[in-house]
Design an enzyme around this catalytic site. Sequence first.
Site, PDB file in Angstrom:
ATOM      1  CD  GLU A 147      -3.080  -1.149   2.099  1.00 39.02           C
ATOM      2  OE1 GLU A 147      -3.026  -0.308   3.024  1.00 39.02           O
ATOM      3  OE2 GLU A 147      -4.001  -1.974   1.981  1.00 39.02           O
TER       4      GLU A 147
ATOM      5  CD  GLU B 143      -3.556  -6.196   3.169  1.00 35.80           C
ATOM      6  OE1 GLU B 143      -4.475  -5.435   3.588  1.00 35.80           O
ATOM      7  OE2 GLU B 143      -2.351  -5.984   3.395  1.00 35.80           O
TER       8      GLU B 143
END
Length: 502
Positions: free
Chosen positions: A158, A275
């Site tokens: 991220e 995820e």
Amino acid sequence: MIRVPAEPVGRFSDAWRACVGTGRIELALRRDYQDSLALLRRDIGFRHIRGHGLLSDGMGVHRPYDHEGGRRVHHSFTYVDQVLDAYLELGIRPFLELGFMPSELASGDRTVFWWRGNVTPPRDHREWAALVRATLTHLVDRYGLDEVRTWPVEVWNEPNLPDFWEHADERAYHRLYEITAHTVKDVDAGLQVGGPAISPGADDWLDRFAEFAEHRDVPVDFVSKHAYTSGPAQHVPFGVHQTLAPAAGLLDQFATPRERLKGTRLAGLPVHITEFNSSYRPDNPVHDTAFHAAYLAPVLASGGDLVDSFSYWTFSDMFEEAGVPTALFHGGFGLLTHRQVRKPAYHLYAFMARTGPDLLARGDDHLVTRHPDGRVTVLAWAPVDPTGETPGPDRHVLRLSVPVGGPEVFVRRSTVDEERGNAYTTWRRMGSPRSPKAGQLDVLHEASEPARGHHRLPVREGRAALDLTLARHEVTLVELTPLTDETPPWWDEGRLLGREAS
């Protein structure tokens, strides 16, 4: 009544179990973690596992020292070997995530999580490349090239968020990715490297990542991103509450990479959702509920049409990003609590593991598959209201005409809902003990067992009529197996107590 086709409409993808998430991989050194993972491997069969922290200080890989007047770096793989050995002994392979930055290599002191993963770029990219090269070379030497080629290598986590990459500096990430990807390929061209592992709401990063990769001729073997559907956190002590978008929003996010990358050099590459979950918080009570299983059921049923893998975040509540959990049930991401108490979402996955490879039918509330031996499975779920404005319907009726062989079928039904297979409900009634005693844990394990029932159905003209009434937030798996009745002709149920035949 819904008439299920007799012939498959296609193969049913098992992308839902290609990978599962974990708290930082250092936790794999603990017994409870390994016991939990063994249970998942037995009941569900995940093939890969992904977590943060491979290169963080807790793993002790990057070890600089002074010698003969100069700075040198020793690379130590003591913990890496123990973690990966444990994974492979349990039959699960790593999905490697390269991060976070070792503190002695970091350009700053910004960290994330209770365990302080450093999120700054390397102060020396050559030293970073040497770390990556040493790590992958060691893995190839220890586990063999053919094996390590099956372990995807993801660059960072991220980077579009400043919490995970200092200033969310896209140019700095591209530089890190370029150096890392070339280093991975220098070790072996067959190793699979990819990214950018972005969070929801940053899909424009995919566009620029594709432009960068083409302009710089950078290796990219797969594209990765994350998917969540929760709104901003409403904090309470040791927890949060959040709004939720409908679960279809997860499928929309799964579809984004292939849609946006059409016409680019990255079109057609494997897409991994490394995820996904409803909430992105490890302290949201929704994760512990039957609602959550019913909410996610349509995602597991259809997600494989859109991506090559989608990794549930995470397999266990052994997870310390927000600190050590304060209670057995605390809203953790896990399919399992500490001490292996199974949640309703665990059973959803275990039910999925019993589905077949041939897809017969799929709808808003059901999935029908068939096994090579003729066994047919029906996964059904009650609709949920993600707004929280209503609890959802008390009852949900589903009627199916199922194609099966034989004059009769043996029916096995397994169920979880608000009352059955739901240790969370029992825990609440127990007074929500933060650290349940041994006897209480026994009760919770007992309560986590799904309800099970068995009966027979007649088959007429190659079909069985299956009538299902589902309770609120129920997920149920029905298995229909053609049977041959081998009861001997002299068997008389009425003579069990020795009475004469009538």
